[in-house]
Scaffold this active site. Structure first.
Site, PDB file in Angstrom:
ATOM      1  N   TYR A   1       4.863  18.293  10.821  1.00  0.00           N
ATOM      2  CA  TYR A   1       5.876  17.250  11.031  1.00  0.00           C
ATOM      3  C   TYR A   1       7.291  17.809  11.040  1.00  0.00           C
ATOM      4  CZ  TYR A   1       1.966  14.555   8.939  1.00  0.00           C
ATOM      5  OH  TYR A   1       0.746  14.018   8.604  1.00  0.00           O
ATOM      6  N   GLY A  33       1.910   4.993  -0.651  1.00  0.00           N
ATOM      7  CA  GLY A  33       1.238   6.249  -0.962  1.00  0.00           C
ATOM      8  C   GLY A  33       2.265   7.311  -1.292  1.00  0.00           C
ATOM      9  N   ARG A  34       3.047   7.662  -0.276  1.00  0.00           N
ATOM     10  CA  ARG A  34       4.017   8.750  -0.405  1.00  0.00           C
ATOM     11  C   ARG A  34       5.001   8.522  -1.549  1.00  0.00           C
ATOM     12  NH1 ARG A  34       5.420  12.026   3.891  1.00  0.00           N
ATOM     13  NH2 ARG A  34       4.532  10.474   5.291  1.00  0.00           N
ATOM     14  N   CYS A  46      -1.711  34.024   9.963  1.00  0.00           N
ATOM     15  CA  CYS A  46      -1.393  34.664  11.238  1.00  0.00           C
ATOM     16  C   CYS A  46      -1.032  33.661  12.321  1.00  0.00           C
ATOM     17  CB  CYS A  46      -2.570  35.536  11.658  1.00  0.00           C
ATOM     18  SG  CYS A  46      -2.955  36.723  10.368  1.00  0.00           S
ATOM     19  N   GLU A  47       0.031  32.918  12.104  1.00  0.00           N
ATOM     20  CA  GLU A  47       0.581  31.966  13.067  1.00  0.00           C
ATOM     21  C   GLU A  47       2.085  31.924  12.842  1.00  0.00           C
ATOM     22  OE1 GLU A  47      -1.114  28.880  14.572  1.00  0.00           O
ATOM     23  OE2 GLU A  47      -3.144  29.269  13.834  1.00  0.00           O
ATOM     24  N   TYR A  68       0.392  14.051   0.667  1.00  0.00           N
ATOM     25  CA  TYR A  68       0.050  14.711   1.929  1.00  0.00           C
ATOM     26  C   TYR A  68       0.203  16.236   1.800  1.00  0.00           C
ATOM     27  CZ  TYR A  68       0.494   9.834   3.219  1.00  0.00           C
ATOM     28  OH  TYR A  68       0.353   8.471   3.223  1.00  0.00           O
ATOM     29  N   GLU A  71       0.828  -1.224   0.000  1.00  0.00           N
ATOM     30  CA  GLU A  71       0.000   0.000   0.000  1.00  0.00           C
ATOM     31  C   GLU A  71       0.852   1.260   0.000  1.00  0.00           C
ATOM     32  OE1 GLU A  71      -2.003  -0.509   3.727  1.00  0.00           O
ATOM     33  OE2 GLU A  71      -3.426  -1.976   2.956  1.00  0.00           O
TER      34      GLU A  71
HETATM   35  C1  LIG Z   1      -0.928   5.941   5.417  1.00  0.00           C
HETATM   36  C2  LIG Z   1      -1.056   4.483   5.131  1.00  0.00           C
HETATM   37  C3  LIG Z   1      -0.392   3.916   4.040  1.00  0.00           C
HETATM   38  C4  LIG Z   1       0.540   4.699   3.145  1.00  0.00           C
HETATM   39  O1  LIG Z   1       1.679   5.132   3.773  1.00  0.00           O
HETATM   40  P1  LIG Z   1       2.826   5.858   2.875  1.00  0.00           P
HETATM   41  O2  LIG Z   1       3.838   6.224   3.867  1.00  0.00           O
HETATM   42  O3  LIG Z   1       2.188   7.027   2.235  1.00  0.00           O
HETATM   43  O4  LIG Z   1       3.313   4.866   1.894  1.00  0.00           O
HETATM   44  C5  LIG Z   1      -0.606   2.581   3.774  1.00  0.00           C
HETATM   45  N1  LIG Z   1      -1.425   1.823   4.552  1.00  0.00           N
HETATM   46  C6  LIG Z   1      -2.082   2.341   5.613  1.00  0.00           C
HETATM   47  C7  LIG Z   1      -2.965   1.465   6.398  1.00  0.00           C
HETATM   48  C8  LIG Z   1      -1.914   3.680   5.932  1.00  0.00           C
HETATM   49  O5  LIG Z   1      -2.553   4.177   6.989  1.00  0.00           O
END
Ligand SMILES: *Cc1c(COP(=O)(O)O)cnc(C)c1O
Length: 421
Positions: free
Chosen positions: A318, A277-278, A346-347, A375, A275
């Site tokens: 982060y 994402g990043r 304004c922070e 993100y 999975e």
């Molecule tokens: C956020 C998340 C991902 C993706 O994480 P990345 O660091 O973006 O690869 C995959 N699986 C679950 C369950 C997540 O919460």
């Protein structure tokens, strides 16, 4: 690697000059590269070649419909964490049998939506969720395919806000209790156990925590099989990090990660899901912003941009580093000086970088935040009544607005003044 390079002194997104997009849509905006998105997806897909597998893009990283469609057409599945994401994935054309549903707080309504619409599997994170899922499936006369997310108690060695695999985190069930919870699940007629799920965190820059977690999953697979469960699928989560800051210690490559998966889990004959994402979306996007003012302060100068923490919250949330580069390439050998790069909100937290070495810039100049594709837009807000910024997708020499900037009227008219006021 990405497709944002200087050509003849101007920053390009593939074959489109970033300044041309700015002239058309105004700043700030996000711009994504189709070629980079696809390149990263294929790196993962190829890393798992030889194993039965599905790359389920974690769409919380960037869930624009056009981004999802791009990846879905290449064969990606999706990892969703809410009913809204499930609907977005379906709307982008992803079939239900390529969607996995993660998250600690799936509501009954979200579960029903996915059961009725079609789902590859639920990654269940608690015993009460098992019971709700079982009841919902039985009421609909269907069987819910499930894995159970185990928490392996591994330190992902990443920022505390994105570490998920330690026993103190809210995610999954403790791996020590897995046998008991799998036994409970097996006794529920509305559920069908298909495998095991694990996800230990995000922005991991070392493979060792993955290895520790996957070895525990391998052992658990054999234990659960001996208990009579048909463990045929392993969902290994996401989390591989990207090089936000150019250093000599770049994070491991998807091919290294794939080799680790084969080494630790290949002997089990399971179908593998990952999975990411990043790593798919992060370096596929820039946030482009214009300088409003250059301000001299006491002992330090400030570059005040029209982009702010509400548009890109990662530095504030982060302490994240983003490379910030001028859209017009600075002349070779030009003097750089330290400057604080901030937004207009304004922070004090609306600070992108402190004492960053930058070439001279003036009001109206454009800068690009690199590695902003994941993100970024998805975490943005309209704080300070700043409308959500547009998203642009480039493919070769074409570009399109894939989310337009809302008007101020749209922003204001989302509120209602009660008639008694
Ligand atoms: C956020 C998340 C991902 C993706 O994480 P990345 O660091 O973006 O690869 C995959 N699986 C679950 C369950 C997540 O919460």
């Amino acid at each position: 690697m990405d497709h944002f390079l200087y050509r003849d002194g101007a920053l390009y997104a593939e074959d489109v000059a970033v300044a041309d997009i700015a002239a058309e849509v105004g700043t700030p905006f996000y711009v994504y590269s189709t070629a980079t998105l696809l390149r990263h997806f294929h790196l993962f897909d190829e890393a798992l070649e030889g194993m039965d597998h599905l790359v389920c893009y974690a769409m919380k990283a960037n869930s624009n419909q056009a981004v999802l469609r791009t990846l879905a057409q290449a064969g990606a599945g999706m990892d969703v964490v809410s009913g809204g994401e499930y609907r977005r994935a379906r709307a982008a054309g992803v079939p239900g049998d390529r969607i996995v549903f993660s998250g600690v707080g799936k509501t009954e309504e979200e579960i029903r939506t996915a059961l009725q619409g079609g789902i590859r599997q639920f990654n269940v994170e608690s015993e009460p969720e098992l019971a709700v899922l079982n009841a919902s499936a039985r009421a609909l006369g269907v069987t819910a395919p499930i894995t159970i997310r185990v928490n392996p108690d591994v330190d992902a060695k990443t920022h505390a806000k994105i570490a998920t695999g330690k026993s103190e985190n809210k995610f999954g069930i403790p791996i020590a209790r897995a046998r008991e919870v799998y036994r409970m699940a097996a006794d529920m007629p509305g559920l069908e156990i298909v495998g095991i799920d694990v996800h230990i965190g995000s922005q991991l820059t070392d493979l060792a925590p993955f290895e520790a977690a996957y070895r525990k999953v391998a052992e658990l697979t054999e234990t659960l099989r001996a208990d009579g469960h048909d463990i045929r699928r392993l969902d290994l989560g996401g989390g591989l990090g990207i090089p936000y800051e150019r250093t000599n210690a770049d994070p491991p490559l998807p091919s290294d990660y794939g080799a680790l998966i084969k080494r630790t889990l290949g002997h089990l004959g399971c179908e593998i899901e990952i999975e990411p994402g990043r790593l798919i979306a992060g370096n596929a996007g820039l946030m482009v912003s214009a300088v409003i003012y250059v301000k001299s302060g006491e002992g330090r100068d400030f570059l005040i941009l029209d982009g702010a923490m509400n548009d890109l919250i990662r530095p504030a949330m982060y302490d994240a580093y983003h490379d910030i580069v001028p859209v017009t390439e600075p002349a070779a050998g030009i003097d750089r000086a330290p400057i604080d790069i901030v937004g207009p909100v304004c922070e004090s937290g609306d600070t992108f970088a402190k004492q960053r070495m930058m070439p001279p810039l003036a009001a109206g100049d454009l800068v690009a935040f690199r590695s902003a594709g994941a993100y970024g837009a998805v975490m943005s807000s309209e704080y300070n009544s700043r409308p959500l910024i547009p998203e642009i997708l480039v493919k070769g020499d074409q570009f399109a607005v894939i989310r337009r900037r809302p008007t101020f009227d749209e922003l204001i008219n989302r509120d209602t003044i009660p008639e008694w006021l």
